[in-house]
Design a protein around this motif. Structure first.
Motif, short mmCIF file in Angstrom:
data_model
loop_
_atom_site.label_atom_id
_atom_site.label_comp_id
_atom_site.label_asym_id
_atom_site.label_seq_id
_atom_site.Cartn_x
_atom_site.Cartn_y
_atom_site.Cartn_z
N GLN A 85 0.83 -1.21 0.00
CA GLN A 85 0.00 0.00 0.00
C GLN A 85 0.86 1.26 0.00
N TYR A 86 1.94 1.24 0.77
CA TYR A 86 2.83 2.40 0.86
C TYR A 86 3.51 2.66 -0.48
N GLU A 87 4.06 1.62 -1.06
CA GLU A 87 4.79 1.79 -2.32
C GLU A 87 3.85 2.01 -3.51
N GLY A 88 2.57 1.69 -3.32
CA GLY A 88 1.62 1.80 -4.42
C GLY A 88 0.92 3.14 -4.52
N THR A 89 1.30 4.08 -3.67
CA THR A 89 0.68 5.40 -3.72
C THR A 89 1.72 6.51 -3.73
N SER A 90 1.38 7.60 -4.38
CA SER A 90 2.25 8.78 -4.36
C SER A 90 1.65 9.86 -3.47
N ASN A 91 0.47 9.58 -2.92
CA ASN A 91 -0.22 10.52 -2.06
C ASN A 91 0.45 10.57 -0.69
N GLN A 92 1.00 11.71 -0.34
CA GLN A 92 1.77 11.82 0.90
C GLN A 92 0.90 11.66 2.14
N GLN A 93 -0.34 12.06 2.06
CA GLN A 93 -1.23 11.88 3.21
C GLN A 93 -1.53 10.40 3.45
N THR A 94 -1.69 9.67 2.37
CA THR A 94 -1.91 8.22 2.49
C THR A 94 -0.68 7.55 3.06
N LYS A 95 0.50 7.95 2.56
CA LYS A 95 1.75 7.39 3.08
C LYS A 95 1.88 7.69 4.57
N LYS A 96 1.52 8.92 4.95
CA LYS A 96 1.61 9.32 6.35
C LYS A 96 0.72 8.45 7.23
N LYS A 97 -0.48 8.16 6.76
CA LYS A 97 -1.40 7.31 7.52
C LYS A 97 -0.83 5.90 7.68
N ILE A 98 -0.17 5.40 6.65
CA ILE A 98 0.43 4.07 6.72
C ILE A 98 1.59 4.08 7.73
N VAL A 99 2.41 5.12 7.68
CA VAL A 99 3.51 5.25 8.63
C VAL A 99 2.98 5.32 10.06
N GLN A 100 1.94 6.10 10.26
CA GLN A 100 1.35 6.22 11.59
C GLN A 100 0.78 4.90 12.07
N ALA A 101 0.14 4.16 11.17
CA ALA A 101 -0.40 2.84 11.53
C ALA A 101 0.73 1.88 11.89
N TYR A 102 1.82 1.97 11.14
CA TYR A 102 2.99 1.12 11.38
C TYR A 102 3.57 1.39 12.77
N ILE A 103 3.77 2.66 13.06
CA ILE A 103 4.36 3.05 14.34
C ILE A 103 3.43 2.70 15.51
N LYS A 104 2.16 2.99 15.33
CA LYS A 104 1.18 2.76 16.40
C LYS A 104 1.05 1.28 16.73
N ASN A 105 1.23 0.42 15.74
CA ASN A 105 1.05 -1.02 15.93
C ASN A 105 2.37 -1.78 15.96
N ARG A 106 3.45 -1.07 16.28
CA ARG A 106 4.78 -1.70 16.24
C ARG A 106 4.97 -2.81 17.28
N LYS A 107 4.09 -2.88 18.25
CA LYS A 107 4.19 -3.96 19.24
C LYS A 107 4.12 -5.32 18.56
N GLY A 108 3.41 -5.38 17.44
CA GLY A 108 3.30 -6.64 16.70
C GLY A 108 4.46 -6.91 15.78
N ILE A 109 5.37 -5.94 15.66
CA ILE A 109 6.56 -6.11 14.80
C ILE A 109 7.69 -6.56 15.72
N ASN A 110 7.63 -7.82 16.10
CA ASN A 110 8.46 -8.29 17.22
C ASN A 110 9.30 -9.52 16.91
N ASN A 111 9.81 -9.55 15.68
CA ASN A 111 10.84 -10.53 15.36
C ASN A 111 11.67 -9.94 14.23
N TRP A 112 12.88 -10.45 14.06
CA TRP A 112 13.82 -9.77 13.16
C TRP A 112 13.36 -9.77 11.70
N ASP A 113 12.70 -10.82 11.25
CA ASP A 113 12.25 -10.83 9.86
C ASP A 113 11.12 -9.83 9.63
#
Length: 235
Positions: A85-113
């Motif tokens: 989704q991030y790479e498929g859009t050039s809309n900066q607001q959409t990218k920002k929302k994806i970044v925010q979702a990523y950061i907000k839910n980083r607890k689930g990003i909990n292994n090296w891969d």
């Protein structure tokens, strides 16, 4: 049937119990290990990516649900979808929302891969031309995955010959005791060397005596035999 339910069902069909058992050991899921409690279905990364493309328009609500799952492949699929989704859009607001979702839910990003297959493509791209203070805060975090995100995000900077933040964050992590951070820092320094051997060696000349052996081994992997021998003879 909701898209979320269809996705989970598709992943379940691809499960391989034998591979899952092997992955449980490979990703250190026993009590006290870095991946403690992680549950695997035993699905290959290419199959996960195929599924992610099939569900690339999945909503943030469903992605968040996947990221909170105890099943590793659910979380990895969610992250692959976010990258698509991030790479498929050039809309900066959409990218920002994806970044925010990523950061907000980083607890689930909990292994090296999970970090390595997503952080450079989302955070690495987003912060390349923006304020990077968040990465520096994470470099000082007690959470190993935030520290790994901080250094791995810079892989994207390196692609564009931007080495400053990689070197600064590497310096912050020089004394890190966790082997997953030592390996990550060494890896990023090696990537710097692919672009500018001079820059990597200048950093090593100053810091190699302080670097943990694992970090140093990863950093010098592509150097000449002579250089490897020099740097490994820590005084």
């Amino acid at each position: 049937m909701s898209e979320y339910t269809k996705l989970v069902k598709e992943l379940r069909k691809k499960a391989d119990p034998v591979r899952a058992k092997n992955l449980q050991g490979f990703f250190k899921t026993k009590p006290g290990e870095y991946g403690a409690g992680d549950v695997f279905l035993g699905i290959t990364v290419p199959e996960i990516r195929k599924t992610a493309h099939n569900f690339s328009k999945l909503s943030f609500i469903s992605i968040k649900k996947l990221l909170s799952s105890k099943i590793h492949e659910h979380r990895l699929t969610a992250l692959e979808i976010l990258v698509i989704q991030y790479e498929g859009t050039s809309n900066q607001q959409t990218k920002k929302k994806i970044v925010q979702a990523y950061i907000k839910n980083r607890k689930g990003i909990n292994n090296w891969d999970l970090v390595d297959l997503s952080t450079p493509y989302i955070l690495g791209d987003w912060f390349k031309e923006r304020d990077k203070s968040l990465l520096y805060r994470w470099a000082n975090s007690k959470n190993v995955w935030e520290r790994r995100m901080a250094i791995i995000a810079t892989a994207n900077f390196i692609r564009f010959n931007q080495f400053t933040d990689t070197l600064k964050i590497s310096k912050l992590l020089l004394n890190d005791k966790h082997d997953l951070i030592q390996k990550a820092v060494g890896w990023m320094l090696r990537e710097v060397g692919k672009k500018s051997l001079k820059t990597e060696k200048e950093f090593l000349d100053i810091h190699y005596k302080k670097m943990p052996r694992t970090m140093l081994r990863y950093a010098i992997e592509r150097l000449s035999k002579k250089d490897k021998t020099y740097y490994m003879k820590k005084i």
